[in-house]
Design an enzyme around this catalytic site. Structure first.
Site, PDB file in Angstrom:
ATOM      1  N   ASP A 110     -10.219  -3.327  -4.046  1.00 32.39           N
ATOM      2  CA  ASP A 110      -8.781  -3.233  -4.245  1.00 32.39           C
ATOM      3  C   ASP A 110      -8.256  -1.968  -3.552  1.00 32.39           C
ATOM      4  O   ASP A 110      -8.871  -0.898  -3.644  1.00 32.39           O
ATOM      5  CB  ASP A 110      -8.506  -3.163  -5.759  1.00 32.39           C
ATOM      6  CG  ASP A 110      -7.039  -3.353  -6.092  1.00 32.39           C
ATOM      7  OD1 ASP A 110      -6.508  -4.433  -5.784  1.00 32.39           O
ATOM      8  OD2 ASP A 110      -6.431  -2.418  -6.655  1.00 32.39           O
ATOM      9  N   GLU A 124      -9.464  -4.589   0.722  1.00 33.47           N
ATOM     10  CA  GLU A 124      -8.046  -4.955   0.710  1.00 33.47           C
ATOM     11  C   GLU A 124      -7.303  -3.828   1.429  1.00 33.47           C
ATOM     12  O   GLU A 124      -6.855  -2.867   0.826  1.00 33.47           O
ATOM     13  CB  GLU A 124      -7.509  -5.114  -0.721  1.00 33.47           C
ATOM     14  CG  GLU A 124      -6.120  -5.731  -0.719  1.00 33.47           C
ATOM     15  CD  GLU A 124      -5.166  -5.132  -1.747  1.00 33.47           C
ATOM     16  OE1 GLU A 124      -4.063  -5.664  -1.896  1.00 33.47           O
ATOM     17  OE2 GLU A 124      -5.504  -4.121  -2.386  1.00 33.47           O
TER      18      GLU A 124
HETATM   19  C1  NOJ Z   1      -3.766  -5.107  -5.181  1.00 35.60           C
HETATM   20  C2  NOJ Z   1      -3.923  -6.274  -6.098  1.00 35.60           C
HETATM   21  O1  NOJ Z   1      -4.203  -7.420  -5.340  1.00 35.60           O
HETATM   22  C3  NOJ Z   1      -2.637  -6.375  -6.881  1.00 35.60           C
HETATM   23  O2  NOJ Z   1      -2.547  -7.571  -7.607  1.00 35.60           O
HETATM   24  C4  NOJ Z   1      -2.538  -5.162  -7.761  1.00 35.60           C
HETATM   25  O3  NOJ Z   1      -1.302  -5.177  -8.438  1.00 35.60           O
HETATM   26  C5  NOJ Z   1      -2.651  -3.876  -6.949  1.00 35.60           C
HETATM   27  N1  NOJ Z   1      -3.663  -3.918  -5.949  1.00 35.60           N
HETATM   28  C6  NOJ Z   1      -2.956  -2.701  -7.847  1.00 35.60           C
HETATM   29  O4  NOJ Z   1      -4.291  -2.752  -8.264  1.00 35.60           O
END
Ligand code: NOJ
Length: 522
Positions: A201, A265
């Protein structure tokens, strides 16, 4: 070829755990529900399942606020349920990765409870604490993604803590070596348990500029945002710092010991900057979100995909996606209805035939549009900030079968069912050879059966009006017509048509409108 990683040629599939399948009737998806429905994924032919967070969490951001990194939230099941899921996935030839959410923890995590308990606590420095400015205001002008300042004052200890998301999601301090060691141990724990990797993440956010300077005002948003406070700033000092790679490199040594996959991500839309995130000793795969942030802009989409693949020298190092649980569904962004579906299929055909690791988001194989969620039933914290930006539209329950609960639950779903029709459901599409499900199955199978699509390298071909390229030294040629009119192409001699995304025939070398044709050498 000898050194291909195990994920070469794979197709990923994102399961948003809360919304895939509920085995208990409480209206919330769970691990046992996923296990029961794994044959759907085996049928579709994908290889790699990404589970969104199932760890204990107050669910302030639906699990992206973890309060115990080594457990399973009872609402999603038990550790035994997870082990059963992994075992069943193994039987079906599916690998499983899960989210690693360590830019921030939950404010309920014992690490943060300790950290906030006093300035002298041994864990104080595990998070970023700063004194107020002389006038009592925040230590700098940084904004939180989900609205308001990135700092919250802890009255009891008189200091502010940093959070780039909700106040319930305090940012860990990646300058502290104990934090790094604790996360190494968490990775070992999950890889030993049987996870084949992690989706990291916010992989571009961990490290902040050490002086925490004010960000300058925005000059032209390079990083996507749901929120005007965030967009008002140029994110020079809070995100996308070079030193994030230090953290990834450390994890790579842990992952390599387990032959595990690191998918970041990386919400960095500029392909040149994104390319920094896939050195040979860091992340294996970095998500490219350009197409997930785009409406139907055929020329821009073709150009950005080409630029992104070129930025990593044609290596299969990008995670290629049209959607996720964080953005509106591609079919809706691309015009909705049959046309939106047709466009999404054409572009998915491109993603599955370019070098990279493509991921489908749950329901894309059904051609789903956004689900309808009445504002008073909103669940996403973003909906409080900006109802129009609510991510709930992508998170409504998976439609398995017609009827109340959609085969997702026997109870009341945690989010409304989204207004699905019977033609949206797996049960109905399964019996229909012209359904989106049938076409996605063909596409995934083609990728699996075509080794030329599994390795690095792409040769761009110049065909007016088409996005055209070859793979595997010409073993495969793809002609994608993203325009709204048919395009006559000189089909190369010695090839046969392996797939047309729209299911039509190629007659007299004409590539139908909004369709991609995959040719293989005869
Ligand atoms: C990315 C995640 O995919 C999202 O759903 C989340 O709100 C944020 N990061 C914070 O962790």
């Amino acid at each position: 070829m000898d050194h291909q990683p195990w994920w070469a040629g794979s197709v990923g599939y994102e399961v948003y755990v809360s919304s895939w399948a509920d085995s208990t009737g409480d209206g919330l998806g769970d691990l046992a529900g996923i296990t029961a429905h794994l044959p759907h994924l085996a049928d579709l032919g994908v290889d790699l399942l990404w589970l969104t967070p199932f760890f204990p969490s107050p669910l302030a951001d639906h699990g992206y606020d973890v309060s115990d990194y080594r457990g399973v939230d009872p609402r999603f099941g038990t550790m035994a349920d997870l082990e059963a899921l992994l075992a069943r996935a193994g039987e079906l030839g599916l690998r499983v990765i899960a989210d690693l959410v360590v830019n921030h923890s939950s404010d309920q995590h014992p690490w943060f409870t300790a950290s906030r308990s006093s300035r002298e606590d041994a864990k104080r420095d595990w998070y970023t604490w700063r004194d107020p400015e002389p006038d009592g205001s925040e230590p700098n002008n940084w904004a939180a993604h989900f609205g308001g300042p990135a700092w919250t004052l802890d009255e009891a200890t008189g200091q502010y803590y940093l959070h780039l998301f909700l106040p319930e999601q305090p940012d860990l301090n990646w300058e502290n070596p104990q934090v790094a060691q604790a996360v190494d141990d968490i990775l070992d724990f999950w890889f030993d348990k049987g996870l084949s990797g992690v989706r990291i993440d916010t992989a571009h956010l961990f490290v902040k500029h050490p002086d925490l300077p004010d960000n300058p005002p925005a000059s032209g948003g390079k990083i996507a945002s749901l929120n005007p406070d965030w967009s008002a700033l140029e994110h020079v000092y809070d995100v996308d710092q070079d030193d994030n790679l230090r953290v990834h490199r450390r994890w790579r040594t842990v992952a390599d010991r387990h032959d595990a996959l690191l998918v970041g991500e990386t919400y960095v839309l500029d392909p040149q900057r994104l390319a920094r995130y896939v050195p040979d000793d860091g992340l294996n795969i970095a998500f490219f979100f350009g197409a997930a942030e785009s409406g139907w802009e055929p020329e821009a989409l073709a150009a950005m995909l080409r630029e992104a693949v070129d930025a990593v020298d044609g290596r299969a190092r990008l995670g290629l996606v049209l959607s996720s649980h964080d953005v509106p569904r591609a079919v809706s962004r691309f015009g909705g209805g049959p046309l939106g579906r047709r466009r999404a299929l054409a572009l998915h055909t491109v993603l599955l035939t370019l070098p990279g690791l493509p991921f489908l988001y749950q329901g894309e194989e059904l051609g789903l549009e956004n689900g309808f969620v009445p504002p008073e039933q909103a669940q996403d914290p973003v909906a409080r900030l900006a109802p129009a930006a609510s991510r709930d539209v992508a998170r409504t329950p998976m439609p398995w079968a017609p009827g109340p609960g959609l085969g997702f639950t026997t109870g009341t779903p945690w989010l409304p069912d989204g207004g699905r029709t019977e033609h949206d459901t797996v049960a109905v599409q399964k019996g229909d050879p012209g359904s989106p499900l049938a076409r996605y199955r063909d596409l995934v199978r083609l990728r699996r059966q075509t080794p030329a699509l599994h390795s690095d390298g792409v040769g761009w071909l110049e065909h007016p009006g088409l996005l055209a390229y070859s793979r595997g030294n010409g073993a495969v040629v793809v002609l994608a017509n993203l325009s709204d009119s048919p395009v006559r192409a000189d089909l190369p001699a010695g090839y046969e048509v392996a797939l047309v995304s729209s299911g039509e025939k190629v007659v007299d070398g004409v590539v139908p409108a909004c369709a991609a044709v995959v040719l293989t050498r005869a």
